[in-house]
Design a protein around this motif. Sequence first.
Motif, short mmCIF file in Angstrom:
data_model
loop_
_atom_site.label_atom_id
_atom_site.label_comp_id
_atom_site.label_asym_id
_atom_site.label_seq_id
_atom_site.Cartn_x
_atom_site.Cartn_y
_atom_site.Cartn_z
N GLN A 1 0.81 -1.22 0.00
CA GLN A 1 0.00 0.00 0.00
C GLN A 1 0.85 1.27 0.00
O GLN A 1 0.34 2.34 -0.29
N ALA A 2 2.13 1.12 0.31
CA ALA A 2 3.00 2.30 0.31
C ALA A 2 3.38 2.72 -1.11
O ALA A 2 3.88 3.81 -1.32
N ILE A 3 3.15 1.85 -2.08
CA ILE A 3 3.48 2.20 -3.47
C ILE A 3 2.38 3.10 -4.01
O ILE A 3 1.20 2.76 -3.92
N VAL B 1 5.27 -4.75 -11.39
CA VAL B 1 5.43 -3.33 -11.04
C VAL B 1 5.38 -3.08 -9.53
O VAL B 1 6.26 -2.42 -8.98
N ILE B 2 4.38 -3.64 -8.86
CA ILE B 2 4.19 -3.27 -7.44
C ILE B 2 5.13 -4.04 -6.51
O ILE B 2 5.87 -3.43 -5.73
N LEU B 3 5.12 -5.37 -6.59
CA LEU B 3 5.92 -6.15 -5.64
C LEU B 3 7.42 -5.83 -5.70
O LEU B 3 8.06 -5.69 -4.66
N PRO B 4 8.02 -5.71 -6.91
CA PRO B 4 9.45 -5.40 -6.92
C PRO B 4 9.77 -4.08 -6.20
O PRO B 4 10.85 -3.95 -5.62
N GLN B 5 8.84 -3.13 -6.23
CA GLN B 5 9.08 -1.88 -5.52
C GLN B 5 8.80 -2.03 -4.04
O GLN B 5 9.46 -1.40 -3.20
#
Lengths: 272, 248
Positions: free
Chosen positions: A167-169, A191-195
């Motif tokens: 949720q911080a992304i 996109v989301i998990l790697p970040q």
Amino acid sequence: MVEIAPKKFKKKKLDEHQKVLIDVGDGAAIPTKEDVGLFTAWRVAFFGAIALTVFLCVYKPDPYLDIMKFVPDGILVTFEVTVLSIMLALVIGLFTGLGRISKNKFINGIASLYVEVIRGIPLLVQLFYIYFGLGRFVQLPPLPSAVIAMAVCYGAYMGEIFRAGIQAIPKGQTEAARSLGMTPAQSMYHVILPQAVKTILPPVGNEFVALLKDSSLVSILAVADLLRRGREFASQSFTYFETYTMVALVYLMITLFFSKLISIMEDKISAD
Amino acid sequence: MQTDERRKMVEMKGVTKYFGSLKALDEVSLDVFEGEKVVIIGPSGSGKSTLLRSINRLEEINAGDIIVDGFDIYDPGVNINKVREEVGMVFQQFNVFPHKTVLQNLTLAQTVVRRRSKNEAEKIAYALLDKVGIREKAGVYPTKLSGGQQQRVAIARALAMQPRLMLFDEPTSALDPEMIGEVLDVMVNLAKEGMTMIVVTHEMGFAREVADRVIFMDYGVILEEGSPEHFFANPTHERAQQFMRQIL
């Protein structure tokens, strides 16, 4: 245990650039940037523990050196339980975290219920429940029971870490991915998990140290971990004080070592 | 103009959208034809961004129909991901992927969604980086780039999918003034190549140069639409006159 600071997350209305505060409230004395002196708490504790161990073994080999010869088998078991549990907990945590952000009410409900129930029951009770309680239906050997109980417990905490990290992304990242035609799963994976890994790694490392310490609870299930080996030695030789002093020192050295490793890793990540 | 013979790229009918009790879009109807460049202007909170975002379903609407490239995108039977492959979107905040290099930003969706080979995707990516003038930044992470460069990466990333329609949501509003020109240049060139574009912007110079049609929105309603010549010379609606006075 790790507590994720902003409770606001529940309200889903997340300011795009809000940083997640993942409060590291547990673990051993992790050195912070401000501790620049030679005599930081971490250094005093870590090198003090090594010096004391060496001193005792040399000065009074009976029983200290004998203890140090007897317990290393247990250290291996402790690591085995810790590493297996943390890996399983990561898998459970990932799915729990994804469930907690799911728009599907059923999936979300199951994940939330799991987190609430598990966080409300002491780990020791969970260990007893799985090994002795459920033993009435399926009797698993001590080690698998221990690993499952630890993983189920820590999976709930990991789930909250994953949820906060995801949720911080910023929402714009998902929107950009979706507007390129990616499915929700593709945008999560590419996109989301790697970040999110960047935010997730430090608290996961902290959970690792916490789990390593909590793994001493499995000695109750006759798993021959570090503490269990100490108990065996002590009950044969009646050297309770000496044995538990050594056991405590070994735990201390291990956890301080990993705490340091994690803080170095944390610095590396935030430096990128 | 033989309006009726042209192919409709976007067809909106009675589109209504609420944010809580706030009516962001109030029965908006709008057709955009293939090859047309439509610029949407209006004060903030007028519903122009919501209108644009509803075209690729980044906002769910409460009533009405939106047909994009022949697909009713609110029909549960329509695969929205397939429609989005043909609709490029550029955001105010760029939304480049910070964990991927510039080149990877351009190739990711090509390989994952379009199932192109890495080679083919990179070839297309390099051609587009040439076009937006940042080929030398291919191996760099976007956080090292200026806002203008990041936005050009975002445009190239959308174009890499070879979309049939491009949506721009205030693409220059988050930029420092000296970087606005480089982004607008890219957009003007794209318009000259015949891309169908719907652009929400405050850049009146761009609207004047590129737009086939200017749409003025306020209170979630299209208050006035017309050619840029008409619009900049003598807008008829009172709110439009007022807005133009403030902005020019």
